[in-house]
Scaffold this motif. Structure first.
Motif, PDB file in Angstrom:
ATOM      1  N   MET A   1       0.823  -1.209   0.000  1.00  0.00           N
ATOM      2  CA  MET A   1       0.000   0.000   0.000  1.00  0.00           C
ATOM      3  C   MET A   1       0.857   1.259   0.000  1.00  0.00           C
ATOM      4  N   ALA A   2       2.017   1.191   0.645  1.00  0.00           N
ATOM      5  CA  ALA A   2       2.862   2.382   0.739  1.00  0.00           C
ATOM      6  C   ALA A   2       3.485   2.734  -0.602  1.00  0.00           C
ATOM      7  N   CYS A   3       4.035   1.725  -1.304  1.00  0.00           N
ATOM      8  CA  CYS A   3       4.772   1.997  -2.537  1.00  0.00           C
ATOM      9  C   CYS A   3       5.061   0.677  -3.238  1.00  0.00           C
ATOM     10  N   LYS A   4       4.695   0.584  -4.504  1.00  0.00           N
ATOM     11  CA  LYS A   4       4.894  -0.665  -5.247  1.00  0.00           C
ATOM     12  C   LYS A   4       6.381  -0.972  -5.427  1.00  0.00           C
ATOM     13  N   ARG A   5       7.199   0.056  -5.524  1.00  0.00           N
ATOM     14  CA  ARG A   5       8.636  -0.187  -5.663  1.00  0.00           C
ATOM     15  C   ARG A   5       9.215  -0.707  -4.355  1.00  0.00           C
TER      16      ARG A   5
ATOM     17  N   ARG B   1      -5.203  -9.649  -2.936  1.00  0.00           N
ATOM     18  CA  ARG B   1      -5.413 -10.160  -4.296  1.00  0.00           C
ATOM     19  C   ARG B   1      -4.619  -9.353  -5.315  1.00  0.00           C
ATOM     20  N   ALA B   2      -4.621  -8.024  -5.160  1.00  0.00           N
ATOM     21  CA  ALA B   2      -3.860  -7.174  -6.076  1.00  0.00           C
ATOM     22  C   ALA B   2      -2.364  -7.419  -5.928  1.00  0.00           C
ATOM     23  N   ALA B   3      -1.912  -7.593  -4.691  1.00  0.00           N
ATOM     24  CA  ALA B   3      -0.480  -7.822  -4.462  1.00  0.00           C
ATOM     25  C   ALA B   3      -0.040  -9.160  -5.038  1.00  0.00           C
TER      26      ALA B   3
ATOM     27  N   GLY C   1       4.201  -6.730 -11.550  1.00  0.00           N
ATOM     28  CA  GLY C   1       4.439  -5.325 -11.266  1.00  0.00           C
ATOM     29  C   GLY C   1       3.161  -4.533 -11.561  1.00  0.00           C
ATOM     30  N   PRO C   2       3.235  -3.297 -12.044  1.00  0.00           N
ATOM     31  CA  PRO C   2       4.456  -2.513 -12.268  1.00  0.00           C
ATOM     32  C   PRO C   2       4.988  -1.952 -10.950  1.00  0.00           C
ATOM     33  N   TRP C   3       6.315  -1.742 -10.908  1.00  0.00           N
ATOM     34  CA  TRP C   3       6.943  -1.310  -9.675  1.00  0.00           C
ATOM     35  C   TRP C   3       7.055   0.212  -9.643  1.00  0.00           C
ATOM     36  N   THR C   4       5.910   0.874  -9.711  1.00  0.00           N
ATOM     37  CA  THR C   4       5.893   2.334  -9.718  1.00  0.00           C
ATOM     38  C   THR C   4       6.193   2.883  -8.328  1.00  0.00           C
TER      39      THR C   4
ATOM     40  N   TYR D   1       5.817   8.695  -4.544  1.00  0.00           N
ATOM     41  CA  TYR D   1       6.704   9.724  -3.995  1.00  0.00           C
ATOM     42  C   TYR D   1       6.197  10.290  -2.672  1.00  0.00           C
ATOM     43  N   GLY D   2       4.921  10.049  -2.374  1.00  0.00           N
ATOM     44  CA  GLY D   2       4.386  10.500  -1.096  1.00  0.00           C
ATOM     45  C   GLY D   2       4.835   9.656   0.078  1.00  0.00           C
ATOM     46  N   SER D   3       5.466   8.507  -0.208  1.00  0.00           N
ATOM     47  CA  SER D   3       5.909   7.616   0.864  1.00  0.00           C
ATOM     48  C   SER D   3       7.420   7.636   1.073  1.00  0.00           C
ATOM     49  N   CYS D   4       8.119   8.521   0.368  1.00  0.00           N
ATOM     50  CA  CYS D   4       9.577   8.545   0.480  1.00  0.00           C
ATOM     51  C   CYS D   4      10.030   8.984   1.873  1.00  0.00           C
ATOM     52  N   ALA D   5       9.249   9.826   2.522  1.00  0.00           N
ATOM     53  CA  ALA D   5       9.550  10.257   3.892  1.00  0.00           C
ATOM     54  C   ALA D   5       8.277  10.115   4.707  1.00  0.00           C
ATOM     55  N   GLY D   6       8.370   9.401   5.813  1.00  0.00           N
ATOM     56  CA  GLY D   6       7.195   9.156   6.644  1.00  0.00           C
ATOM     57  C   GLY D   6       7.426   9.567   8.074  1.00  0.00           C
ATOM     58  N   ARG D   7       6.536   9.112   8.969  1.00  0.00           N
ATOM     59  CA  ARG D   7       6.623   9.549  10.361  1.00  0.00           C
ATOM     60  C   ARG D   7       7.859   8.998  11.061  1.00  0.00           C
TER      61      ARG D   7
END
Length: 318
Positions: A40-44, A260-262, A269-272, A275-281
């Motif tokens: 959920m955070a980031c496919k990459r 199921r999606a994972a 993939g795709p391993w997109t 960018y909103g998850s690059c820095a978190g709490r």
């Protein structure tokens, strides 16, 4: 004594420490909150963590501190569990032994810097001096599992796993309103903010534990959140957070489509990048360097098995 002669070391009590929770077992993905959180955070990030099984070879001080503290708590509570199973006296001598085992485990934990280790040992010493005896003296917790894995089907073809810190049966002399089966989760915190315990009702990890418990057929009532602060004078707070069935039902309805999606994403993939998850709490994403510098940063990462060897000082990854 519950610890046999020659059984004082943490490795003898609980086995070799873990550095990263496993994402696979026998080559298959173990679907859990941590796997789906990556998805959920980031496919990459999901690709690096789950598909390629990569982790940073060095962890942040905060994560290392928490893991070291958990390792000590695990060792001590396994000792308590064995004592209860053997009907051994739950007395001051056991509390002292549990505290000593916790300290020894933290001392042996290889994946931590010295400052974080010192802090973890100080917190463990304070816990077994103050909070641990309060629990054991009352005999109100019956320990059924330590680092206990719960597993069950939460949707068509979806087996869900969760590993809980403690599984306890609460009884007398606790108020009858709290009697029953509970999951215990240990946390370290810089301070105790308002709402520290209310947010636990909707926290993904805690809901995942309840989903696995229900799927396993266990009548778990909720979470006992045991928090210790990391200041000079540690504060210990335990609170009972009852699960809400409506929130749990909604959680499962939301999680199953993600699984199921994972599953499809594992192969296609795709391993997109999100960018909103690059820095978190908790700071930058663990895979920041791979995304930032590509192949030149690959030497900073290894498989979970490689990372364990490197952090234990047994090997080098080049």
């Amino acid at each position: 004594s519950p610890a046999a002669e020659g059984d004082r070391g943490s490795a003898a009590v609980i086995g070799a420490p873990r550095i990263w929770s496993p994402r696979r077992q026998n080559g298959r993905v173990r679907w859990s909150w941590f796997v789906i959180e990556d998805w959920m955070a980031c496919k990459r990030r999901f690709r690096w963590s789950v598909v390629d099984d990569l982790v940073p070879l060095y962890r942040s001080p905060a994560l290392s501190l928490g893991s070291c503290y958990h390792y000590g708590m695990e060792a001590a509570w396994r000792l308590v569990k064995r004592a209860q199973e053997a009907f051994a006296p739950i007395d001051a001598a056991l509390v002292l032994e549990a505290g000593a085992i916790a300290q020894q485990a933290a001392l042996e934990y290889p994946y931590v810097g010295e400052d974080a280790r010192d802090t973890a040992m100080r917190l463990l010493a304070a816990y077994w001096r103050e909070d641990g005896p309060a629990i054991l003296d009352t005999r109100e917790w019956g320990v059924l599992g330590v680092e206990h894995t719960l597993s069950g089907v939460i949707g068509p073809g979806v087996v869900w796993d969760a590993t809980v810190d403690l599984l306890v049966q609460v009884g007398d002399p606790a108020p009858r309103v709290w009697h029953g089966l509970w999951v215990v989760n240990w946390k370290t915190a810089s301070d105790l903010r308002e709402g520290t315990f209310l947010w636990a009702r909707r926290e993904g990890q805690f809901l995942s534990e309840q989903a696995a418990a229900r799927a396993a057929g266990l009548p778990v009532r909720g979470l006992i959140l045991a928090v210790v602060t990391k200041g000079k004078h540690p504060a210990f707070v335990r609170d009972y957070v009852e699960w809400r069935p409506d929130l749990l039902d909604a959680y499962v309805r939301d999680i199953v489509p993600h699984v199921r999606a994972a599953r499809t994403g594992l192969k296609r993939g795709p391993w997109t990048q999100n960018y909103g998850s690059c820095a978190g709490r908790w700071g930058p994403c663990p895979y920041w360097d791979l995304c930032e510098d590509g192949a030149s940063a690959r030497s900073l990462y290894g498989t979970r098995a490689e990372a364990a060897r490197v952090r234990a000082g047994e090997d080098e990854v080049t």
